[in-house]
Design an enzyme around this catalytic site. Structure first.
Site, mmCIF file in Angstrom:
data_model
loop_
_atom_site.group_PDB
_atom_site.id
_atom_site.type_symbol
_atom_site.label_atom_id
_atom_site.label_comp_id
_atom_site.label_asym_id
_atom_site.label_seq_id
_atom_site.Cartn_x
_atom_site.Cartn_y
_atom_site.Cartn_z
ATOM 1 N N ASP A 1 -0.555 2.043 8.390
ATOM 2 C CA ASP A 1 -1.153 1.194 9.087
ATOM 3 C C ASP A 1 -0.408 1.250 10.572
ATOM 4 O O ASP A 1 -0.852 0.819 11.574
ATOM 5 C CB ASP A 1 -1.061 -0.315 8.819
ATOM 6 C CG ASP A 1 -1.922 -0.560 7.796
ATOM 7 O OD1 ASP A 1 -1.684 -1.745 6.954
ATOM 8 O OD2 ASP A 1 -2.766 0.493 7.229
ATOM 9 N N GLY B 1 0.860 -1.215 0.054
ATOM 10 C CA GLY B 1 0.058 -0.047 0.023
ATOM 11 C C GLY B 1 0.908 1.175 0.058
ATOM 12 O O GLY B 1 1.718 1.317 0.763
ATOM 13 N N ARG C 1 1.115 -4.991 -5.744
ATOM 14 C CA ARG C 1 1.103 -6.164 -5.018
ATOM 15 C C ARG C 1 1.484 -7.001 -5.884
ATOM 16 O O ARG C 1 0.906 -7.198 -7.125
ATOM 17 C CB ARG C 1 -0.217 -6.265 -4.230
ATOM 18 C CG ARG C 1 -0.384 -5.340 -3.225
ATOM 19 C CD ARG C 1 -1.402 -5.366 -2.189
ATOM 20 N NE ARG C 1 -1.110 -4.801 -0.953
ATOM 21 C CZ ARG C 1 -2.017 -3.646 -0.604
ATOM 22 N NH1 ARG C 1 -2.874 -3.342 -1.702
ATOM 23 N NH2 ARG C 1 -1.723 -2.955 0.275
ATOM 24 N N ARG D 1 -6.018 -2.105 8.363
ATOM 25 C CA ARG D 1 -5.624 -3.334 8.172
ATOM 26 C C ARG D 1 -6.053 -4.296 9.693
ATOM 27 O O ARG D 1 -7.139 -4.080 10.090
ATOM 28 C CB ARG D 1 -4.327 -4.120 7.654
ATOM 29 C CG ARG D 1 -4.800 -5.287 6.803
ATOM 30 C CD ARG D 1 -3.328 -5.689 6.375
ATOM 31 N NE ARG D 1 -2.635 -4.913 5.296
ATOM 32 C CZ ARG D 1 -2.053 -5.378 4.215
ATOM 33 N NH1 ARG D 1 -2.073 -6.465 4.118
ATOM 34 N NH2 ARG D 1 -1.523 -4.464 3.489
ATOM 35 N N ASP E 1 1.958 -0.575 11.557
ATOM 36 C CA ASP E 1 1.847 -2.055 12.199
ATOM 37 C C ASP E 1 3.273 -3.006 12.090
ATOM 38 O O ASP E 1 3.282 -4.287 12.294
ATOM 39 C CB ASP E 1 0.796 -2.935 11.569
ATOM 40 C CG ASP E 1 0.852 -3.150 10.034
ATOM 41 O OD1 ASP E 1 0.161 -3.827 9.226
ATOM 42 O OD2 ASP E 1 2.165 -2.515 9.609
ATOM 43 N N ASP F 1 5.066 -4.926 6.292
ATOM 44 C CA ASP F 1 5.964 -6.077 6.505
ATOM 45 C C ASP F 1 5.962 -7.358 5.403
ATOM 46 O O ASP F 1 6.765 -8.033 5.223
ATOM 47 C CB ASP F 1 5.297 -6.835 7.954
ATOM 48 C CG ASP F 1 3.759 -7.128 7.585
ATOM 49 O OD1 ASP F 1 3.239 -6.399 6.892
ATOM 50 O OD2 ASP F 1 3.072 -7.970 8.132
ATOM 51 N N THR G 1 3.881 2.210 5.429
ATOM 52 C CA THR G 1 2.505 2.034 5.610
ATOM 53 C C THR G 1 1.984 2.780 6.657
ATOM 54 O O THR G 1 2.358 3.139 7.582
ATOM 55 C CB THR G 1 2.460 0.568 6.084
ATOM 56 O OG1 THR G 1 1.103 0.111 6.194
ATOM 57 C CG2 THR G 1 3.268 0.166 7.317
HETATM 58 P P1 ADP Z 1 2.980 -4.439 2.662
HETATM 59 O O1 ADP Z 1 4.391 -4.577 2.381
HETATM 60 O O2 ADP Z 1 2.339 -3.138 2.716
HETATM 61 O O3 ADP Z 1 2.579 -5.440 3.897
HETATM 62 P P2 ADP Z 1 1.759 -6.775 1.177
HETATM 63 O O4 ADP Z 1 1.555 -7.763 2.355
HETATM 64 O O5 ADP Z 1 0.893 -6.794 0.006
HETATM 65 O O6 ADP Z 1 2.094 -4.978 1.387
HETATM 66 O O7 ADP Z 1 3.144 -7.063 0.584
HETATM 67 C C1 ADP Z 1 3.842 -6.402 -0.639
HETATM 68 C C2 ADP Z 1 4.553 -7.550 -1.662
HETATM 69 O O8 ADP Z 1 5.388 -7.842 -1.066
HETATM 70 C C3 ADP Z 1 3.420 -8.447 -2.313
HETATM 71 O O9 ADP Z 1 2.805 -8.170 -3.293
HETATM 72 C C4 ADP Z 1 4.764 -9.457 -2.538
HETATM 73 O O10 ADP Z 1 5.173 -9.142 -3.696
HETATM 74 C C5 ADP Z 1 5.562 -9.320 -1.492
HETATM 75 N N1 ADP Z 1 5.534 -10.236 -0.231
HETATM 76 C C6 ADP Z 1 4.731 -10.224 0.557
HETATM 77 N N2 ADP Z 1 5.091 -11.309 1.356
HETATM 78 C C7 ADP Z 1 6.179 -11.855 0.749
HETATM 79 C C8 ADP Z 1 6.854 -13.158 1.293
HETATM 80 N N3 ADP Z 1 6.564 -13.841 2.210
HETATM 81 N N4 ADP Z 1 7.970 -13.786 0.547
HETATM 82 C C9 ADP Z 1 8.149 -12.787 -0.629
HETATM 83 N N5 ADP Z 1 7.547 -11.524 -1.080
HETATM 84 C C10 ADP Z 1 6.472 -11.326 -0.356
HETATM 85 O O1 F6P Z 2 -2.158 -1.446 4.066
HETATM 86 C C1 F6P Z 2 -2.300 -0.249 3.995
HETATM 87 C C2 F6P Z 2 -3.853 -0.468 3.629
HETATM 88 O O2 F6P Z 2 -4.464 0.812 3.395
HETATM 89 C C3 F6P Z 2 -4.672 -1.000 4.669
HETATM 90 O O3 F6P Z 2 -4.856 -0.059 5.730
HETATM 91 C C4 F6P Z 2 -5.937 -1.413 4.099
HETATM 92 O O4 F6P Z 2 -6.539 -2.330 4.546
HETATM 93 C C5 F6P Z 2 -5.455 -1.773 2.707
HETATM 94 O O5 F6P Z 2 -3.987 -1.052 2.443
HETATM 95 C C6 F6P Z 2 -6.065 -1.538 1.535
HETATM 96 O O6 F6P Z 2 -5.526 -2.052 0.402
HETATM 97 P P1 F6P Z 2 -5.774 -1.720 -0.883
HETATM 98 O O7 F6P Z 2 -5.301 -0.481 -1.361
HETATM 99 O O8 F6P Z 2 -5.218 -2.849 -2.083
HETATM 100 O O9 F6P Z 2 -7.323 -1.820 -1.359
#
Ligand code: ADP
Ligand code: F6P
Length: 320
Positions: free
Chosen positions: A128, A11, A72, A172, A130, A103, A126
């Site tokens: 969040d 995000g 993503r 989230r 978190d 994360d 982020t």
């Molecule tokens: P955020 O980084 O905000 O937590 P996501 O959880 O969507 O957002 O993770 C972002 C991107 O990081 C994912 O679309 C994926 O490409 C990569 N990713 C997430 N988890 C893993 C993982 N366990 N191993 C490798 N890449 C990951």
């Molecule tokens: O992780 C950031 C965030 O804005 C969360 O607070 C929310 O639930 C999520 O992303 C929304 O994801 P998307 O932008 O893919 O709808």
């Protein structure tokens, strides 16, 4: 350290551009070539690399979102996807990578660092908030101010119509945004995923407040705790009070970053380049008690950021 890449992932968050700007200009200051990678890990897999110059990051410190775009990328969670990324890294001869995201993005950075092919540093980006091992993440302060501004606006119409307003906010699975914005906005109740709540208790507080002459009430609901619409319906049914629901949604992800977010982003971006120059890898950069520090990604990802109990209790006391 001759060539560093930077990408934004997950995000988007206000302040990411300030962090990208700091990485680029710090690299150039130290005669390190720097490449912006478009669209997060998708761009890494597809080789969407663009060498950055001082002018590439001109006039962006005040802009929300990310000039590098974000994405993503489920493919990158797979071994095959990571191997494609490694091939691109070898092709472009990158020595270091700065990943700005949450994360999930950090898990991707750690997977790359573990290969030994490239050194990786994560910046917590982020809204969040978190991510453990940092007091705040990039974008949290701006989003908190966006929510507080929304509460101020809702107060005007809530008072005029003597209504209850339920405001659902992002986060989230974290209640951090709801809690800090709720304290700042003076919300009567703050519902967070980390704490159980009793809708009947909330309703009895609303009725007592109304009987005390309160002209309106604001109930903040973190998206991970409950649906704002469901809470609004329950309140209307339980109290008979005129109730409306606002879901703030993606407004919380935009807007010009606050000075605080611009400053921590700039400091974190510069620190990431310093750590890479020192030969460090698989670290995240965080703000801890006012200092910008590096923490092992493996440790940070093993920790869960807990809700601030003191602030949670204070918000309840001040809303009585
Ligand atoms: P955020 O980084 O905000 O937590 P996501 O959880 O969507 O957002 O993770 C972002 C991107 O990081 C994912 O679309 C994926 O490409 C990569 N990713 C997430 N988890 C893993 C993982 N366990 N191993 C490798 N890449 C990951
Ligand atoms: O992780 C950031 C965030 O804005 C969360 O607070 C929310 O639930 C999520 O992303 C929304 O994801 P998307 O932008 O893919 O709808």
């Amino acid at each position: 350290m001759r060539r560093i890449g930077v990408l934004t992932s997950g995000g988007d968050a206000p302040g990411m551009n300030a962090a990208v700007r700091a990485v680029v200009r710090k690299c150039i200051y130290h005669d390190i070539e720097v490449f912006g990678i478009q669209r997060g890990y998708s761009g890494l897999i597809n080789g969407e690399f663009q060498q950055m110059q001082l002018g590439s990051v001109a006039d962006i410190i005040q802009r929300g979102g990310t000039i590098l775009r974000t994405a993503r990328c489920p493919e990158f969670v797979t071994r095959a996807g990571q191997e494609k990324a490694i091939n691109q890294i070898r092709e472009f001869q990158l020595d270091g990578l700065v990943v700005i995201g949450g994360d999930g993005s950090f898990r991707g950075a750690m997977a790359l660092g573990d290969t030994g092919v490239i050194k990786t540093i994560g910046l917590p980006g982020t809204i969040d908030n978190d991510i453990a091992c940092t007091d705040v993440s990039i974008g949290f302060d701006t989003a908190m101010n966006t929510i507080t501004d929304a509460i101020n606006k809702l107060r005007d119409t809530a008072t005029s119509h003597e209504r209850v307003f339920v405001l659902e906010v992002m986060g989230r699975d974290s209640g951090s945004l709801a809690l800090y914005a709720g304290l700042a906005g003076g919300a009567e109740s703050i519902l967070v995923p980390e704490k159980d709540f009793d809708i009947n208790h909330i309703c009895s507080r609303l009725i007592r407040g109304y009987e005390r002459g309160k002209l309106h009430s604001i109930i903040l609901v973190a998206e991970g705790a409950a649906s704002g619409i469901a809470i609004g319906e329950a309140i209307k049914k339980c109290t008979g009070m005129d109730t409306r629901v606002t879901i703030l949604g993606h407004l919380q992800r935009g807007g010009t970053p606050t000075a605080f977010d611009r400053n921590i982003s700039s400091r974190m971006g510069a620190k990431a380049v310093d750590l890479l120059m020192e030969g460090r890898t698989n670290l995240m950069v965080g703000l801890v008690a006012g200092e910008i520090v590096g923490t092992e990604l493996s440790y940070a990802l093993s920790q869960k950021k807990v809700l601030n109990e003191e602030i949670y209790e204070l918000a309840k006391i001040l809303a009585i």
